[in-house]
Enzyme design. Structure first.
Site, PDB file in Angstrom:
ATOM      1  N   MET A 132      20.793  25.123  41.943  1.00  0.00           N
ATOM      2  CA  MET A 132      20.968  23.899  41.171  1.00  0.00           C
ATOM      3  C   MET A 132      19.735  23.010  41.169  1.00  0.00           C
ATOM      4  SD  MET A 132      24.847  22.607  41.866  1.00  0.00           S
ATOM      5  CE  MET A 132      24.612  22.452  43.635  1.00  0.00           C
ATOM      6  N   GLY A 133      18.951  23.059  42.228  1.00  0.00           N
ATOM      7  CA  GLY A 133      17.828  22.142  42.303  1.00  0.00           C
ATOM      8  C   GLY A 133      17.114  22.214  43.629  1.00  0.00           C
ATOM      9  N   LYS A 179      18.111  14.800  46.925  1.00  0.00           N
ATOM     10  CA  LYS A 179      18.618  16.030  46.322  1.00  0.00           C
ATOM     11  C   LYS A 179      18.492  15.892  44.815  1.00  0.00           C
ATOM     12  CE  LYS A 179      22.920  18.791  46.181  1.00  0.00           C
ATOM     13  NZ  LYS A 179      24.321  18.839  46.698  1.00  0.00           N
ATOM     14  N   ASP A 185      34.655  23.258  50.884  1.00  0.00           N
ATOM     15  CA  ASP A 185      33.527  24.154  51.159  1.00  0.00           C
ATOM     16  C   ASP A 185      32.975  23.892  52.559  1.00  0.00           C
ATOM     17  OD1 ASP A 185      31.902  26.305  50.461  1.00  0.00           O
ATOM     18  OD2 ASP A 185      30.324  25.027  49.636  1.00  0.00           O
TER      19      ASP A 185
END
Length: 322
Positions: free
Chosen positions: A14-15, A32, A133
């Site tokens: 994602m990054g 982030k 998660d």
């Protein structure tokens, strides 16, 4: 904005995550960045849902006040269209790295780690949020001020509120489609059950405890699908059979209870699990002096932090007294 990026700490699908510093406060932080391509790849119809998902992660994390939940300072969108969060910069290791680099933990130390993780999850569950998660990579063990072996729960990106957002299933993640990492997914989610409660996080935390004392997954399999099937159908071995380290029967029993296939057979809440862990810790105390010795040996304080403290002291000495 107010943050200067200094060093890239990691990169994923994602990054990126960067070490950064506030331009005025000189406060270190972790930034982030979610790359614009993530939104572009989703197509116009789903871009707003994805942005809503990331905004929800930031807002959710900011609402949680447990000292064992990562502290979020800010979030927004850059001029280039990248979504970003600014979080506290932690000094330590995620549990995946910790075990891979230094080997399994003692049961005594593991109990302290799990109790602190329960503190974070209990608050989230009390507000109707399920993390979904919980993995060793999303739990950080760090030096925090004068404390050591301090736990921070990270990455509430899959956090599930009671109200489901439109398009939320499309959020990009390294996890499987039903939400969660296959090696740590609860049986109900492995079977595709869309609604779950905090007991799914308790199952995953049992998997984390298993990993900490054995250095092994509960169900090591060659594929994500095989792992999901094992979590939904296979019975786990007690942790004591997967390690040469001493593991008392009481710890075996509690971890296996967390790993029960039926949610009703697990500890009902994170608070109840924390009390059960505390009861075990009475007979299995962890020596805080040993913890500090471990950190001094394996992760001594960064000299730059000492220099910053020295510079701050020097500034105070020249200020006029009032």
């Amino acid at each position: 904005g107010s943050y200067q990026l200094e060093e890239r700490l990691g990169v994923g699908g994602m990054g990126e995550v960067w070490r950064a510093r506030h331009r005025l406060l000189a406060r270190p932080a972790a930034v982030k960045l979610i790359r614009p391509e993530v939104f572009e790849a989703a197509g116009v119809a789903k871009q707003s849902a994805l942005r809503l998902r990331f905004e929800r992660e930031a807002q959710t994390t900011a609402l949680l006040k447990s000292p064992h939940t990562i502290n979020l300072f800010d979030y927004g969108v850059t001029d280039e269209g990248a979504f970003y969060y600014v979080m506290e910069l932690l000094d330590g290791f995620d549990l995946k790295t910790l075990v891979e680099r230094f080997g399994p933990l003692s049961v005594e130390r593991t109990l302290q780690v799990l109790m602190q993780a329960c503190h974070s999850l209990a608050e989230a569950h009390a507000t109707g949020l399920v993390h979904r998660d919980i993995t060793p990579a999303n739990i950080f063990l760090c030096r925090y001020g004068r404390d050591v072996d301090f736990v921070k729960v990270l990455d509430f990106g899959l956090v599930k509120p009671e109200m489901v957002l439109p398009g939320s299933d499309a959020a990009p993640t390294n996890a499987d489609r039903v939400g969660g990492t296959p090696a740590f997914i609860s049986p109900e989610r492995a079977r595709g059950q869309r609604q779950s409660d905090g007991r799914a996080d308790i199952y995953a935390l049992g998997c984390v405890g298993y990993w900490l004392v054995t250095g092994a997954l509960v169900f090591p399999r060659s594929s994500a699908m095989a792992m999901a099937v094992a979590h939904s159908q296979a019975e786990p071995e007690p942790p004591s059979r997967r390690t040469e380290l001493p593991v008392p029967a009481s710890f075996d029993a509690l971890m296996l209870e967390c790993l029960a296939k039926a949610p009703a057979d697990r500890p009902p809440t994170a608070e109840v699990l924390a009390r059960r862990l505390e009861a075990l810790a009475v007979d299995l105390p962890w020596d805080r002096g040993l913890a500090r010795d471990w950190w001094n040996l394996h992760h001594p304080i960064d000299p730059s932090r000492k220099r910053l403290a020295a510079d701050t002291t020097a500034v105070r000495t020249v200020l006029p007294r009032r």
